[in-house]
Every structure is written in structure tokens, then in C-alpha cells.
Scaffold this active site. Structure first.
Site, mmCIF file in Angstrom:
data_model
loop_
_atom_site.group_PDB
_atom_site.id
_atom_site.type_symbol
_atom_site.label_atom_id
_atom_site.label_comp_id
_atom_site.label_asym_id
_atom_site.label_seq_id
_atom_site.Cartn_x
_atom_site.Cartn_y
_atom_site.Cartn_z
ATOM 1 C CG HIS A 187 -2.010 -0.954 1.200
ATOM 2 N ND1 HIS A 187 -3.252 -0.666 1.716
ATOM 3 C CD2 HIS A 187 -2.104 -2.221 0.712
ATOM 4 C CE1 HIS A 187 -4.062 -1.705 1.550
ATOM 5 N NE2 HIS A 187 -3.374 -2.665 0.950
ATOM 6 C CD GLU A 201 -2.263 4.462 2.692
ATOM 7 O OE1 GLU A 201 -3.458 4.777 2.827
ATOM 8 O OE2 GLU A 201 -1.881 3.542 1.934
ATOM 9 C CB CYS A 214 -7.191 -0.022 4.455
ATOM 10 S SG CYS A 214 -5.476 -0.591 4.651
ATOM 11 C CB CYS A 256 -2.709 2.131 5.697
ATOM 12 S SG CYS A 256 -2.113 1.154 4.302
#
Length: 163
Positions: A53, A55, A83, A86
Site C-alpha cells: 500500500h 502508506e 484502510c 495502514c
């Protein structure tokens, strides 16, 4: 230009990199002392890992650059609401503030479904600023998902022609 918008535009540039790879266009930058110390864009399909991801990639780069897992004094700029994974990493890394472009009503955990960033039960809470670069963030996502639906429809139609 407003500082938050300036750095969100940098995160949007990262999101466009993801879009070019056919990834969901999510981008992120982490700023400390007015310098970008970490950048990331979504690479889950490219890297074939759940962990890629934007992040998490940016947090990893910022931690390496700053030489510490604690990112106190840092601000994260991310084009889509984080999410649960993260959001947890943001809390764990002690980032002070997160600036979010678009909200994610189906999976967002910075206020949409849960607000992991501000749970009093955790030892760290994160300041949030919402809606910076919202229109451009949403437009990139809409472009991606529109093209994906067309691609999936074409593949289904072509698959049906072969049967």
C-alpha cells in the site's frame, strides 16, 4: 499555494504513477521539517503482495531516511483514506498528522467505517485534515474504475466469444 495542497499534489503525482502501472491510483508522501522524507504509491498487483500500500511504502522509506521507526513531527499526505492496516501503521509509527484527499466509505478507517487514528484506547492519536485535493483524488479513482469496468466487460465478452 497552501502547504497542504502543495504536498497533496506531490501525493497525487505518486497516485498517477500507480495508475500508469494499472494499479488503483493511491499515492502518499510523508513530510518532516518541510521536506519529503518518504513517498509511495499503490503496488499491490505489481508486487503481488497485500502489503504494498502507498502508506506502508512511504512509512518504510521515511523510517529509513530518518533512521527511526518513530515518525513524530511528520505529516502524511495520502490521496485516499487509509484502510485498517495502514491506519494501524500510522498510529504505530507515531505520525502526528494525516491529510486525506478522498474518503473511502467501503474500507476507510480514518473516519468512514472506523476511526483507528483517534481511538482513545491506543497510546497515540493522529490529527486529521480531510478533503485536501478531494476532487482530483476522486477523479483519478473514477478514471481507474471506469476503465477497469470496461476492460472487465471486454474480457468477459471475449471469453464468451471463445466458448
Amino acid at each position: 499555494m497552501d502547504k497542504d495542497l502543495y504536498y497533496m499534489k506531490k501525493a497525487l503525482a505518486q497516485a498517477r504513477r500507480a495508475l500508469l502501472l494499472g494499479e488503483v491510483p493511491i499515492g502518499c508522501v510523508i513530510v518532516c521539517d518541510d521536506k519529503i522524507v518518504g513517498r509511495g504509491f499503490n503496488r499491490r498487483n505489481t508486487g503481488k503482495t497485500t502489503l504494498a500500500h502507498a502508506e506502508l511504502i512511504a512509512i518504510d522509506k521515511a523510517s529509513r531516511k530518518l533512521g527511526d521507526w518513530r515518525l513524530e513531527g511528520c505529516t502524511m499526505y495520502v490521496t485516499l483514506e487509509p484502510c485498517q492496516m495502514c491506519s494501524g501503521a500510522i498510529v504505530q509509527s507515531r505520525i502526528d498528522r494525516v491529510v486525506i484527499g478522498a474518503m473511502n466509505p467501503k474500507a476507510g478507517c480514518a473516519g468512514s467505517i472506523l476511526d483507528i487514528l483517534n481511538m482513545k484506547e491506543f497510546n497515540h492519536q493522529v490529527e486529521k485534515t480531510l478533503g485536501v485535493g478531494k476532487e482530483e483524488s476522486e477523479a483519478l479513482l473514477k478514471e481507474f474504475f471506469t476503465e477497469l469496468r470496461i476492460r472487465n466487460k471486454d474480457q468477459k465478452r471475449n471469453g464468451n466469444d471463445l466458448a
